[in-house]
Design a protein around this motif. Structure first.
Motif, short mmCIF file in Angstrom:
data_model
loop_
_atom_site.label_atom_id
_atom_site.label_comp_id
_atom_site.label_asym_id
_atom_site.label_seq_id
_atom_site.Cartn_x
_atom_site.Cartn_y
_atom_site.Cartn_z
N ARG B 36 0.82 -1.25 -0.06
CA ARG B 36 0.04 0.10 0.07
C ARG B 36 0.88 1.19 0.11
N VAL B 37 0.37 2.21 -0.43
CA VAL B 37 0.97 3.54 -0.28
C VAL B 37 0.15 4.62 0.45
N SER B 38 0.77 5.49 1.40
CA SER B 38 -0.20 6.08 2.42
C SER B 38 -1.05 7.16 1.49
N GLY B 39 -2.21 7.33 1.95
CA GLY B 39 -3.01 8.16 1.15
C GLY B 39 -3.91 7.53 0.32
N LYS B 54 12.40 -10.67 4.82
CA LYS B 54 13.80 -10.60 4.27
C LYS B 54 14.23 -9.04 3.89
N PHE B 55 13.14 -8.34 3.59
CA PHE B 55 13.45 -7.14 2.89
C PHE B 55 13.85 -6.29 4.00
N PRO B 56 15.11 -5.42 3.75
CA PRO B 56 15.30 -4.41 4.86
C PRO B 56 14.52 -3.08 4.73
N TRP B 57 13.17 -3.19 5.35
CA TRP B 57 12.26 -2.19 5.26
C TRP B 57 12.75 -1.00 6.13
N PRO B 58 13.51 0.37 5.39
CA PRO B 58 14.22 1.35 6.48
C PRO B 58 12.64 1.88 7.33
N GLU B 59 12.85 1.72 8.62
CA GLU B 59 11.63 2.21 9.49
C GLU B 59 11.07 3.45 9.21
N HIS B 60 11.89 4.39 8.64
CA HIS B 60 11.36 5.60 8.50
C HIS B 60 10.51 5.82 7.20
N ILE B 61 10.74 4.74 6.47
CA ILE B 61 10.02 4.86 5.16
C ILE B 61 8.78 4.10 5.08
N TRP B 62 8.79 2.77 5.55
CA TRP B 62 7.79 1.64 5.61
C TRP B 62 7.11 1.51 6.85
N SER B 63 5.93 1.19 6.91
CA SER B 63 4.86 0.60 8.05
C SER B 63 4.38 -0.75 7.91
N ILE B 64 5.11 -1.91 8.79
CA ILE B 64 4.64 -3.11 8.46
C ILE B 64 3.40 -3.39 9.40
N ASP B 65 2.25 -4.03 8.95
CA ASP B 65 1.20 -4.29 10.08
C ASP B 65 1.20 -5.73 9.84
N SER B 66 1.65 -6.64 10.81
CA SER B 66 1.67 -7.98 10.54
C SER B 66 0.20 -8.78 10.51
N ALA B 67 -0.54 -7.92 11.52
CA ALA B 67 -1.85 -8.44 11.73
C ALA B 67 -2.73 -8.50 10.60
N ALA B 68 -2.61 -7.16 9.90
CA ALA B 68 -3.58 -6.89 8.84
C ALA B 68 -2.63 -7.29 7.64
N GLN B 69 -1.75 -7.83 7.77
CA GLN B 69 -0.83 -8.24 6.51
C GLN B 69 -0.63 -7.09 5.54
N THR B 70 -0.11 -5.90 5.85
CA THR B 70 -0.01 -5.09 5.04
C THR B 70 1.35 -4.36 5.10
N VAL B 71 1.94 -3.80 4.21
CA VAL B 71 3.39 -3.04 3.78
C VAL B 71 3.12 -1.88 3.33
N THR B 72 3.12 -0.82 3.85
CA THR B 72 2.76 0.47 3.58
C THR B 72 3.84 1.55 3.43
N VAL B 74 5.10 5.10 3.88
CA VAL B 74 4.78 5.88 4.43
C VAL B 74 5.44 7.22 4.00
N THR B 75 4.43 8.22 3.51
CA THR B 75 5.00 9.54 2.98
C THR B 75 4.20 10.81 3.63
N ASP B 76 4.75 12.01 3.35
CA ASP B 76 3.90 13.13 3.61
C ASP B 76 2.80 13.12 2.94
N THR B 77 1.57 13.79 3.41
CA THR B 77 0.46 13.80 2.75
C THR B 77 0.50 14.21 1.30
N ASN B 78 1.31 15.11 1.04
CA ASN B 78 1.55 16.16 -0.04
C ASN B 78 2.75 15.70 -0.95
N ALA B 79 2.97 14.15 -0.77
CA ALA B 79 4.21 13.66 -1.26
C ALA B 79 3.75 13.69 -2.95
#
Lengths: 322, 322
Positions: B36-39, B54-72, B74-79
């Motif tokens: 997913r992409v935020s917004g 395995k992927f090195p998801w940099p924490e300030h860029i990605w949000s992983i939700d293991s329960a919902a099984q989503t990888v998002t 994360v950007t500014d609203t106006n990215a």
């Protein structure tokens, strides 16, 4: 109001998709019972709940499970298609006698087939009853066209004012439903003669099978009778390039007249919503296959191509002779 | 072992369908996280769980939700697309540095676009990374053929032995992926020159857009790299009827040779599994549109037509210029 090609496709293919909105899809399915036949673990059609409530299901023939939302034709384990068809015919006759349904007043005296998983023939039922059971029906549509230095022109009939369904709308050159036992090629040859007076030898020699379109239609008032009935349809598609000297003519009372329209005249008529809904998508499919609609000039190209080739939710037939 | 046309389609379109088996479909989805992409409240791809781990998801860029099984992402609203692409590029560069994935060793230095609902451009990423994210990719395939009194013949190339993917298999006359900003028509004109030495003026004048095929492929070892990655693909389809005097020739090192095959030679090569999987369905689509495969000679006609026009589970692009 002008309709886009995607508007026309959506009017025809208007049953929801699971992947578009899982919640809305599940909500829609709550309005239907699954039509089943004993011995087959598969849904063969969707029966709208209002029909389930109104239909006089003879108890020795049908089992209704309100919790599971299923309506099952109960037969002996070794029942054959003739026996199943007879049970369905008895039930429909009862509904006709009681005058339960408007659609049954349009009796066609044609039998439409129902197929199981693997494409085996399960039973047949009166054509006008199929939307009550929501089963897949089959037809064949042909676009007759001529080509000259100015481009393509299409033979477009206008349906008779007196037609029960979609009166006075534009249609495909030739189109018809396939009864039990009929194959697509013979259906189109027969209809070409019956509807357009096109000589059998010309059609047999030159008609080209070019694919099929499939969609799931939920009926509105233009179809006549009850609304909300589900009608999944398979239309085998044919092109016929005609010599300018061959002119289709009405033969029965279903067609008022044939006119030869240019691409731009057909596009305008589509945009004005003048074509019968499923005939509009046959024209759109032609335009895509012949490079008239392109990825660069049709904004909804991908959506249109996928939706007019919808994967049916129920088993479908094989009309293969091999 | 001889493959049927449906076998070939199933090899290519091998992600399950909800309507075929709801339980199996749900089980399959458990193996994936949604990309997913935020917004944007929409799934843009399926990332296989092994990749998520395995992927090195940099924490300030990605949000992983293991329960919902989503990888998002994360950007500014106006990215904007450039900013999103930069964040994805940084993440992929990190994965390359750590040597996490075989597929990233096949660096192409081509950027593939990702589109949101409504077809708006969201971001682009290196081509070889797209299967890790399971996003829709776009290409164009062209069948070059000649017609004489004996029937149709097809210009069929054999892929170079040294190709990273599907070496030595048969291919379509011209085929290529569409990079960010490219439109299908210009893609096929460019590839026709690069891969088959077909003069631009001939292609521009005569190539016919005839539709698209769509399918969702789960990669096996023949694709190289990790297996189980999801690859939903859109291939715009073109026909080019060539004068017998025009002979395609290899131009780069991707093609070994071109041969002119009859319909029956192509059918035999298909049945032997000699075509690259997605190229086999382009041939099957050609055969259906040209009346070579018909409802009466192909037992799986309906299943094939629906599956090669799969409705994507994710938003798709519009390449319309209007």
């Amino acid at each position: 109001m002008t309709k886009t090609n995607l508007d026309l496709v959506r009017e025809c293919d208007n049953f929801p998709y699971y992947q578009d909105n899982r919640v809305a899809y599940a909500e829609t399915l709550k309005n239907y019972h699954e039509f089943r036949v004993s011995g087959y673990d598969v849904t063969l059609g969707y029966i709208v709940n209002a029909v389930v409530e109104k239909f006089p299901w003879p108890e020795h023939i049908w089992s209704i499970d309100s919790a599971a939302q299923t309506v099952t034709l109960v037969t002996d384990t070794n029942a054959d298609p003739a026996q199943r068809s007879e049970l369905v015919a008895q039930s429909i006759a009862e509904a006709v006698k009681l005058g339960c349904f408007e659609v049954l007043k349009g009796w066609r005296n044609e039998k439409y087939p129902l197929y199981g998983p693997g494409g085996e023939f399960l039973l047949e039922m009166e054509r006008c009853a199929t939307p009550l059971f929501g089963i897949v029906s089959y037809g064949a549509h042909m676009t007759g066209y001529v080509e000259d230095s100015t481009g393509l022109k299409f033979w477009v009939p206008r349906r008779a004012k007196t037609k029960q369904t979609y009166p006075s709308m534009l249609d495909n050159t030739v189109a018809g439903g396939m009864s039990t036992g009929e194959i697509p090629f013979e259906c189109i040859v027969r209809e070409a003669m019956e509807e357009a007076s096109l000589p059998e030898d010309i059609v047999r020699a030159s008609v080209l099978p070019v694919g099929c379109v499939t969609y799931t239609h939920v009926r509105d008032s233009r179809a006549g009778g009850e609304t909300g009935l589900v009608q999944p349809e398979v239309e085998y598609v044919y092109d016929l390039k005609l010599d300018p000297s061959v002119v289709p003519k009405p033969c029965d009372d279903e067609v008022e007249e044939f006119n030869l329209l240019t691409v731009s005249e057909v596009k305008d008529a589509l945009a004005r919503g003048e074509f019968k809904p499923n005939c509009s998508i046959i024209m759109i499919d032609f335009f895509i296959r012949h490079g008239i609609l392109t990825p660069e000039n049709e904004p909804d190209y991908l959506d249109i191509v996928a939706r007019i080739h919808r994967r049916m939710e129920h088993p479908t037939a094989s009309h293969c002779l091999k």
